[in-house]
Design an enzyme around this catalytic site. Structure first.
Site, PDB file in Angstrom:
ATOM      1  N   GLU A 174      62.188   2.520 -30.394  1.00 32.89           N
ATOM      2  CA  GLU A 174      60.745   2.743 -30.342  1.00 32.89           C
ATOM      3  C   GLU A 174      59.942   1.961 -31.386  1.00 32.89           C
ATOM      4  O   GLU A 174      58.975   2.487 -31.963  1.00 32.89           O
ATOM      5  CB  GLU A 174      60.432   4.243 -30.467  1.00 32.89           C
ATOM      6  CG  GLU A 174      61.148   5.095 -29.436  1.00 32.89           C
ATOM      7  CD  GLU A 174      60.939   6.593 -29.620  1.00 32.89           C
ATOM      8  OE1 GLU A 174      60.051   6.978 -30.403  1.00 32.89           O
ATOM      9  OE2 GLU A 174      61.680   7.365 -28.995  1.00 32.89           O
ATOM     10  N   HIS A 217      64.497  15.220 -42.159  1.00 31.78           N
ATOM     11  CA  HIS A 217      63.290  15.393 -42.953  1.00 31.78           C
ATOM     12  C   HIS A 217      63.575  15.380 -44.455  1.00 31.78           C
ATOM     13  O   HIS A 217      62.678  15.586 -45.255  1.00 31.78           O
ATOM     14  CB  HIS A 217      62.575  16.684 -42.561  1.00 31.78           C
ATOM     15  CG  HIS A 217      61.987  16.622 -41.187  1.00 31.78           C
ATOM     16  ND1 HIS A 217      62.713  16.948 -40.065  1.00 31.78           N
ATOM     17  CD2 HIS A 217      60.763  16.240 -40.756  1.00 31.78           C
ATOM     18  CE1 HIS A 217      61.945  16.788 -39.000  1.00 31.78           C
ATOM     19  NE2 HIS A 217      60.763  16.359 -39.389  1.00 31.78           N
TER      20      HIS A 217
END
Length: 774
Positions: free
Chosen positions: A500, A710
């Site tokens: 992406e 994260h």
């Protein structure tokens, strides 16, 4: 003599900076490019400039400005202020009085410790860090950070209002630490005494008003009841209001309407109550305003949140003024329905929005002026702010009559699909048909995105600005796709993605290619820490004029013999992470987006892509806060997802991805999505979600994430293997997928390479150590 509550206020304000100054300071500090002193100076300047700007916009009264700043997360800050910290931090207070590194260790983790669990803040796209409460935790008042904010603002000429998450909400959102035997809410009375100590410290510092946010009182919280939370609030605030030395207490209840909590707070002795009276809440609970008027005694100052703090449409000031005057109260102030944390800074920065759409918008600065206009009109009449009220009326009329908003062709197609439930062939048929894909046991894959390097971001920016042509841009993106494919093949992943590189954001990218949406240049909103997004603005009917992802995915598939997943963002997530229309029901927009994405799926399938992932990380996020409204929401949201793949063949494997949600609450809906494979966040919670999966009997492919993306730390092979082993106790190997928690966009390549290498090694170690059979 006590200071009266200001006539105009907001309950919170964006803290990242109009140009993301805090984000840059945070990331520079984490990267070692600046030291703690540089960071402290940077955020000090940001805070003081924010106070000055809010005063310029009209919040000039004492205590009209909330001191709602946080380095990372306001829930973490409050937990530290009261001493609610994990047992493995050595009792260190990581607020402003202690080291920044200890504070950020809780938020982001280190090589020695994992970060706190993260999840969504009520039904918003903000993520908070979940406090963990051990039996051994001793609550302690540590108001140093609050006192420093007060002193800093006073030195700059402002009397600001300290803000804390209220004790009921703090414990309702906390979780027991590993090994704890006591539920957090059972310790409320003990915690209340610490809040009382904090009030004493603030009073000694000359503070006249303090704000406690209690959104738990407008929601149905798992493990308790609305009645119990209301009684807890009544008892808590009766104790706090009876303190001999204290500031005046302002309690807010954002994100919805109070039920049992309203009479409980009304009789608790608090001095002011802030309520959500936005048009959205009034629509969901038409009796709320009359109930407030009938229940709240004159001794409690009502702070009416008439201006929507969560959406970006300009307010219908005349309608709001009617609501406020209808309350029939002399003791009344005007505010925002929620903190303005959830909206961008100002429309005035935007230069590329369609002119008509821009006119309809109101971001944080504009909402402050709307609050001030309503407060003035409440005291002096609408004629005191003719410009504001005339503009609001023009906005109402032009939106209602705009041909840009409505598309007859889209409306007809949506109506024609009204009875389509979206179900494909049964799961057994699909499983048999998909054997031709040749997927092994414990297949490894990623969720979609790979790191967005400076070169990739620069290429996108140069193309957008016209500095490079289409051919050069395509060459740059293909080169990055080559890199991502080569890396995945080198690491030994089974199912590949194209990475992406062309996407700035998983929602914004699609919004830029769908009619009915517009996007901003500077409309940044904090998601967590330094992570910011630019939510698109959905203003009209939605359709897909041209293919969006097909070319990039087809190219990636041509570069490898391995299967490559097509990657789409689902309709509910596109809605949840956008600013949505307020003139139609959400289900209408959901169906329109689902049908637009169905066109994309058909084109991917025609291009030979046999695995297509439709991400729905926000499915839980839009779940109504009251349980009675959830079945209806889940019905239309699940149907919208199924519309995306309703017409694909059984041989095409449909994946979905969900993250940072309480999955047990919606496990039936997750099953009803009917995806062939579902990947879910599970690493931070150490596979807690698998109890829900196993208990429900989920029967298709499942990929509980084992790599927490994260956090910057690289998980060890042993850690990852333990998580796989835990997952295998609940899910058989032929249905268990091995993947990270989420996309890898925010990480860098060295972290990703090391982490994915360990992921593949952990999977191989499991295959080598046990006999895995289908």
């Amino acid at each position: 003599m006590t200071t009266p509550f200001p006539t105009a206020t907001v309950t919170g304000y964006p803290r990242i900076g109009a140009r993301r100054e805090q984000k840059r300071a945070l990331e520079a500090y984490w990267a070692g490019r600046i030291d703690a002193d540089d960071f402290t100076r940077s955020v000090h300047t940001l805070r003081v400039e924010t106070y000055h700007r809010l005063a310029e916009l009209g919040l000039r009264e004492d205590y009209a400005i909330p001191a709602s700043y946080s380095h990372y997360d306001h829930v973490l800050d409050t937990a530290l202020t009261v001493g609610l910290i994990p047992t493995d931090t050595g009792g260190t207070n990581t607020g402003a009085a202690a080291g920044l590194d200890a504070y950020f260790a809780l938020a982001r983790g280190t090589s020695q410790r994992s970060p706190l669990e993260m999840t969504k803040w009520f039904d918003t796209n903000y993520h908070y860090l979940v406090p963990e409460l051990a039996d051994s935790t001793v609550f302690t008042a540590r108001p140093h950070h609050l006192l420093s904010l007060v002193a800093e603002a006073r030195a700059a000429g402002h009397l600001v209002r300290p803000v804390l998450v209220g004790p009921v909400t703090l414990l309702a959102l906390a979780k027991p630490a590993p090994g704890a035997t006591t539920l957090p809410l059972d310790r409320l009375d003990e915690l209340t005494l610490v809040y009382r100590d904090i009030l004493t410290g603030l009073s000694d510092a000359g503070v006249d008003w303090v704000q406690f946010d209690e959104p738990a009182l407008v929601a149905d919280i798992p493990g308790t009841t609305d009645a119990r939370l209301a009684e807890a609030a009544r008892r808590t605030y009766a104790t706090l209001s009876s303190a001999t030395v204290r500031p005046q207490l302002f309690v807010t209840a954002p994100y919805g309407s109070l039920e049992n909590g309203l009479p409980a707070l009304a009789e608790s002795g608090i001095d002011a109550l802030g309520v959500d009276l936005s048009a959205a809440t009034r629509g969901a609970d038409p009796d709320y305003a009359p109930r407030l008027a009938a229940t709240l005694p004159p001794s409690v100052h009502l702070v009416a949140g008439a201006i929507d703090g969560r959406n970006v449409w300009a307010d219908d000031l005349a309608a709001s003024l009617d609501v406020l005057t209808g309350l029939g109260r002399e003791s009344l102030s005007v505010s925002t329905s929620t903190s303005l944390l959830h909206v961008p800074y100002t429309v005035s920065q935007e230069t590329t929005l369609p002119v008509d759409v821009a006119f309809w918008l109101s971001f944080a600065e504009e909402k402050v002026t709307e609050v001030e206009a309503l407060a003035t009109a409440l005291a002096e009449g609408a004629e005191a702010r003719p410009e504001a009220f005339n503009r609001a009326e023009r906005v109402r009329r032009t939106r209602a009559s705009s041909t840009r908003v409505h598309n007859a062709e889209v409306a007809a197609r949506t109506a024609a699909e009204a009875t389509n439930d979206g179900f494909r062939a049964d799961a057994a048929t699909r499983i048999a048909a998909q054997e031709s894909l040749g997927i092994p046991d414990l297949p490894t894959t990623t969720i979609g995105s790979f790191p967005q390097t400076a070169e990739v971001r620069r290429a996108r920016a140069d193309h957008r600005a016209g500095r490079v042509d289409d051919a050069a841009y395509e060459q740059a993106m293909r080169a990055e796709i080559d890199r991502v494919i080569d890396l995945q093949e080198e690491l030994g992943l089974d199912i590949l993605v194209h990475g992406e590189p062309e996407r700035n954001d998983m929602v914004q990218y699609f919004a830029e290619h769908l009619d009915g949406f517009t996007t901003t240049e500077h409309g940044w909103v904090q998601s967590y820490g330094s992570r910011c997004t630019r939510p698109p603005i959905l203003f009209g009917d939605v359709s897909r004029p041209d293919p969006i992802t097909v070319g990039w995915t087809r190219y990636a598939a041509s570069r490898t013999p391995h299967p490559v997943k097509g990657m789409l963002t689902g309709p509910v997530t596109i809605l949840a992470w956008s600013f949505v229309r307020d003139d139609v029901d959400l289900r209408v927009s959901a169906d329109q987006i689902g049908l637009a994405l169905a066109d994309e799926v058909a084109d991917l399938e025609a291009a030979g892509i046999g695995i297509i992932q439709v991400d729905e990380p926000a499915l839980r996020e839009l779940l109504p806060l009251r349980s009675r409204a959830r079945a209806e929401y889940l019905d239309w949201s699940v149907r919208a997802f199924r519309l995306v793949s309703a017409h694909v063949s059984p041989q095409t494997q449909i994946h979905t991805h969900l993250c940072y949600s309480e999955f047990g609450e919606i496990i039936e809906a997750i099953d009803a999505l009917d995806a062939d494979v579902t990947s879910i966040e599970a690493a931070r919670s150490r596979m807690e979600v698998l109890d829900d999966i196993a208990g429900f009997g989920f029967g298709r492919g499942i990929g509980p994430g084992i790599y927490d993306i994260h956090s910057p730390r690289v998980p060890t092979v042993e850690e990852l293997r333990e998580l796989i082993e835990a997952a295998l106790k609940h899910v058989p190997a032929h249905r268990l997928w091995i993947n990270p928690d989420c996309g890898l966009k925010t990480r860098d390549y060295p972290e990703v390479r090391a982490s994915l290498a360990n992921l593949v090694a952990a999977r191989q170690a499991m295959l080598d150590s046990v006999q895995v059979t289908v």
